[in-house]
Scaffold this motif. Sequence first.
Motif, PDB file in Angstrom:
ATOM      1  N   ALA A  71      -2.322   2.785   7.212  1.00 52.59           N
ATOM      2  CA  ALA A  71      -1.864   2.119   5.986  1.00 52.59           C
ATOM      3  C   ALA A  71      -1.548   0.650   6.230  1.00 52.59           C
ATOM      4  O   ALA A  71      -1.888  -0.211   5.401  1.00 52.59           O
TER       5      ALA A  71
ATOM      6  N   CYS B 289       0.851  -1.191   0.000  1.00 60.68           N
ATOM      7  CA  CYS B 289       0.000   0.000   0.000  1.00 60.68           C
ATOM      8  C   CYS B 289       0.889   1.244   0.000  1.00 60.68           C
ATOM      9  O   CYS B 289       1.845   1.326   0.769  1.00 60.68           O
TER      10      CYS B 289
ATOM     11  N   ILE C 212      -2.955   6.699   1.130  1.00 61.35           N
ATOM     12  CA  ILE C 212      -3.772   6.668   2.341  1.00 61.35           C
ATOM     13  C   ILE C 212      -3.858   8.075   2.944  1.00 61.35           C
ATOM     14  O   ILE C 212      -4.930   8.527   3.358  1.00 61.35           O
TER      15      ILE C 212
ATOM     16  N   VAL D  62       1.571   4.634   1.246  1.00 67.15           N
ATOM     17  CA  VAL D  62       1.164   5.434   2.403  1.00 67.15           C
ATOM     18  C   VAL D  62       0.687   6.818   1.962  1.00 67.15           C
ATOM     19  O   VAL D  62      -0.245   7.381   2.548  1.00 67.15           O
TER      20      VAL D  62
END
Length: 134
Positions: A55, A10, A15, A12
């Motif tokens: 995250a 993912c 997010i 960050v």
Amino acid sequence: MIYGIGTDICDVRRIAASLSRRGERFAEKVLGPHEIEVFRSRLAKVEARGISYLATRFSAKEAFSKAIGMGMRMPMTWRHCEVIKAPSGKPEIRLHGALAEWFDARGLQAHVSVTDETDYAASFVVVETKEPRP
């Protein structure tokens, strides 16, 4: 026996952008009751720590949903799956509601690992069937 394996990475920054756009509603959609408390505490102390926490949880839930072969469809929901920290510091999966019932009915157990750096959070989940007791 292994039931499924899931991994996720993912960004960050993505997010952080979602959190900036949607505010805490985004975190409330993704995080379970225990997680939201930890998130708020970390965010209040050091914003980057709160965002990294969010995250890693987002990533772990994506990896878990892949390991159980469902993706994000019922009974898998963001809030019914939490990643908590054991007293030893080891991350563990805690399930709630219909997802916990579904998981237990199949005799499954999950193992999760999470990690993060400045720009990325990654997770790995292995779900296995519990060994029958002699």
